[in-house]
Design a protein around this motif. Structure first.
Motif, short mmCIF file in Angstrom:
data_model
loop_
_atom_site.label_atom_id
_atom_site.label_comp_id
_atom_site.label_asym_id
_atom_site.label_seq_id
_atom_site.Cartn_x
_atom_site.Cartn_y
_atom_site.Cartn_z
N ASP A 115 -7.78 1.51 1.39
CA ASP A 115 -7.90 0.71 0.37
C ASP A 115 -9.31 0.87 -0.25
O ASP A 115 -10.38 0.62 0.58
CB ASP A 115 -7.46 -0.87 0.40
CG ASP A 115 -7.72 -1.64 -0.97
OD1 ASP A 115 -6.80 -1.56 -1.79
OD2 ASP A 115 -8.90 -2.09 -1.40
N GLY A 117 -11.12 -1.07 -1.96
CA GLY A 117 -11.86 -2.37 -1.64
C GLY A 117 -12.83 -2.19 -0.63
O GLY A 117 -13.70 -2.84 -0.28
N GLN A 118 -12.18 -1.66 0.53
CA GLN A 118 -12.97 -1.70 1.75
C GLN A 118 -14.36 -1.30 1.61
O GLN A 118 -15.16 -1.54 1.98
CB GLN A 118 -12.32 -1.06 2.75
CG GLN A 118 -10.84 -1.71 3.28
CD GLN A 118 -11.36 -3.18 4.20
OE1 GLN A 118 -11.89 -3.08 5.00
NE2 GLN A 118 -10.75 -4.35 3.38
N ALA A 121 -16.62 -3.25 -0.66
CA ALA A 121 -17.04 -4.54 0.40
C ALA A 121 -18.39 -4.10 1.23
O ALA A 121 -19.36 -4.76 1.13
CB ALA A 121 -15.83 -4.96 1.06
N VAL A 136 -16.70 0.86 9.15
CA VAL A 136 -15.75 0.25 8.32
C VAL A 136 -14.50 1.16 8.32
O VAL A 136 -13.43 0.48 8.73
CB VAL A 136 -16.29 -0.24 7.07
CG1 VAL A 136 -15.05 -0.73 6.14
CG2 VAL A 136 -17.32 -1.04 7.07
N GLN A 140 -10.66 1.64 11.25
CA GLN A 140 -9.33 1.33 10.43
C GLN A 140 -8.18 2.44 10.63
O GLN A 140 -7.07 2.16 10.37
CB GLN A 140 -9.76 0.96 8.99
CG GLN A 140 -10.43 -0.47 8.98
CD GLN A 140 -10.32 -1.01 7.51
OE1 GLN A 140 -9.33 -0.78 6.84
NE2 GLN A 140 -11.55 -1.26 6.99
N ASN B 101 -11.25 -8.49 0.50
CA ASN B 101 -11.81 -7.24 0.93
C ASN B 101 -12.64 -7.36 2.19
O ASN B 101 -13.62 -6.93 2.59
CB ASN B 101 -12.89 -6.55 -0.09
CG ASN B 101 -12.15 -6.02 -1.17
OD1 ASN B 101 -10.90 -5.71 -1.13
ND2 ASN B 101 -12.79 -5.62 -2.45
N LEU B 102 -11.95 -8.32 3.15
CA LEU B 102 -12.45 -8.54 4.56
C LEU B 102 -12.20 -7.04 5.35
O LEU B 102 -11.35 -6.55 4.99
CB LEU B 102 -11.99 -9.68 5.17
CG LEU B 102 -12.47 -11.12 4.61
CD1 LEU B 102 -11.41 -12.20 4.95
CD2 LEU B 102 -13.69 -11.18 4.58
N PHE B 103 -12.89 -7.04 6.25
CA PHE B 103 -12.84 -5.42 7.17
C PHE B 103 -11.63 -6.19 8.24
O PHE B 103 -11.99 -7.22 9.31
CB PHE B 103 -14.00 -5.44 7.93
CG PHE B 103 -15.08 -5.10 6.95
CD1 PHE B 103 -14.87 -4.40 5.70
CD2 PHE B 103 -16.52 -5.46 6.91
CE1 PHE B 103 -15.87 -4.06 4.78
CE2 PHE B 103 -17.25 -5.45 6.19
CZ PHE B 103 -17.11 -4.70 5.12
N PRO B 104 -10.39 -5.64 8.35
CA PRO B 104 -9.70 -6.07 9.05
C PRO B 104 -9.59 -5.94 10.54
O PRO B 104 -8.76 -6.67 11.26
CB PRO B 104 -8.19 -5.24 8.37
CG PRO B 104 -8.82 -4.09 7.82
CD PRO B 104 -10.11 -4.48 7.40
#
Lengths: 217, 238
Positions: A115, A117-118, A121, A136, A140, B101-104
């Motif tokens: 996404d 948005g990542q 952010a 980041v 993922q 939009n937190l980093f999962p």
């Protein structure tokens, strides 16, 4: 149809020697190919256009030419430029070279699927583009990348059979040697298939175990 | 009169032929809470994103504490900053997104630590545990600090996102509809946090909202329409 069991009994340990070579080549190529593939995949997001062009050209070449041709290129063309490799290492280099191209695409596609948005952010807290990628985005993709990566590594193990054409004494080559003496292709190829099946099943099982572990984590 | 913190002049952003923000100017003093309201699609979010350069403006300037954001004049010519230089400037501006939009892959605390580490130029990997605890306490998240975003409710995720934006005590906090996806209880916690940050640390906040309670808490409301700041909105309209 009758099977020649005496030949099969004799072939099992001989083929096992080929399996050892196949495992060695595959493990080395998996390590080199995966590391190079991740680096190339990250390189496709570089801010420097020449790096992106290099990665694009590399991936296009790997995808656009048969693995067999790449094996011949590494084995016969490298000595022309003064790099002499044994059959074994030429095989490792060719398989790594090929896998790296496909893995780079897997990495690129998975990063692009995250996404937007990542990235925003991460930028909003003051990360540089390189920090965004490494801290980041990269963490993922480890889980979603596993199934396509496993497929690629399975293709790599199967592709190691092509190294028989440059006389690497791996599983297929070991089988061909036995066939040339005993003329029992069905029994030997059936055994070769069984060995490959076990090897690849083990690889797939490892991948699923790692996936479960990452899922829990 | 408090000194000026943010000065925006003639900010314009075009997407092709469409003008999203049309020459907006705004001056905000240290310690102000400013709310931006307006109909959907009027350019509020784009305006906010241009302030910290998540979007590059087509024209106009943004100055934060006398330092131009996004570039500087050198030898009579405008020289835009590189992404690394921009990153360094963004560390002084916190941003809260509507979609969290937190980093999962990181826990709530990990998200905060990463922001602190980046803010400290990588030399501050452990951050300031005391300040982190304080922020998490203000947002009632102390018992959730070891949870990953997927283990949190929407309200908790937004509170963590807010904590991540303010833990480094940026000069300015921009919030894009921070209560847009929250129930009234979580909205209240987030708004209380803004007020407390403003009261205790003189934190300057610019917030887009459709939430009347959020608008009611601030001293200054700005209305946007068709990409322009039309007027300070009277409170009765909220």
């Amino acid at each position: 149809m009758t099977l020649d069991w005496s030949i099969i009994r004799e072939a099992i340990p001989l083929l096992a020697q080929g399996v050892v070579a196949t495992v060695k080549i595959s493990v080395l190529a998996i390590v080199f190919g995966t590391v190079a593939g991740f680096l190339l995949g990250l390189g496709s997001f570089s801010g420097l256009p020449p790096i992106r062009w290099f990665v694009r050209g590399y991936v296009d070449f790997v995808r656009g030419t048969p693995l067999l041709v790449q094996v011949f290129l590494v084995y016969f063309a490298l000595p022309v430029v003064g790099i002499n490799l044994s059959e074994f290492w030429a095989g490792v280099v060719a398989l790594s070279f090929n896998a790296a191209g496909f893995i780079a695409e897997i990495v690129r596609a998975n990063i692009e699927a995250i996404d937007r948005g990542q990235t925003e952010a991460a930028r909003s807290i003051g990360m540089t583009p390189r920090q965004v990628l490494v801290f980041v985005l990269l963490p993922q993709i480890f889980r979603p990348v596993l199934p396509p990566l496993t497929n690629e590594l399975i293709t790599l193990v199967k592709g190691s059979s092509l190294l028989s054409v440059i006389s690497v004494y791996e599983l297929t080559r070991a089988g061909q040697a036995i066939i040339s003496v005993h003329f029992v292709p069905f029994e030997i190829y059936a055994l070769i298939a069984l060995y490959y099946y076990v090897l690849i099943s083990a690889l797939a099982w490892l991948s699923r175990a790692l996936e479960r572990r990452l899922h829990v984590a | 009169m408090a000194p000026t913190l943010l000065k925006v002049e003639g900010l314009t952003k075009r997407f092709g032929d469409r003008v999203a923000v049309a020459g907006c100017s705004l001056t905000i003093a240290e310690g102000e809470i400013v709310v931006i309201i307006g109909p959907s699609g009027c350019g509020k979010t784009t305006f906010l994103r241009c302030i910290n350069r998540l979007e590059a403006p087509t024209a106009g300037s943004v100055v934060l504490r006398d330092e131009p954001i996004g570039g500087q004049m050198r030898d009579g010519r405008w020289r835009p900053f590189t992404e690394s230089e921009l990153a360094s400037q963004r560390r002084r501006i916190g941003f809260v997104f509507q979609r969290f939009n937190l980093f999962p892959t990181l826990t709530a605390e990990g998200n905060l630590k990463l922001a602190e580490s980046v803010h400290g130029g990588g030399d501050n990997k452990k951050g300031d545990p005391e300040r982190r605890r304080e922020v998490l306490r203000m947002l009632q998240l102390e018992d959730k600090m070891h949870h990953k975003p997927l283990e949190l409710s929407g309200g908790e995720q937004q509170r963590v996102a807010l904590a991540r934006a303010v833990v480094t005590r940026p000069a300015l906090v921009l919030a894009d509809e921070p209560t847009g996806n929250l129930d009234s209880e979580n909205s209240a916690i987030v708004l209380n946090m803004f007020q407390e940050m403003n009261y205790r640390f003189n934190q300057t906040i610019v917030m887009i909202t459709h939430n009347p309670e959020a608008a009611a808490m601030c001293r200054r409301i700005i209305q946007m329409r068709d990409g322009q700041i039309v007027a300070p909105a009277p409170r009765v309209q909220i």
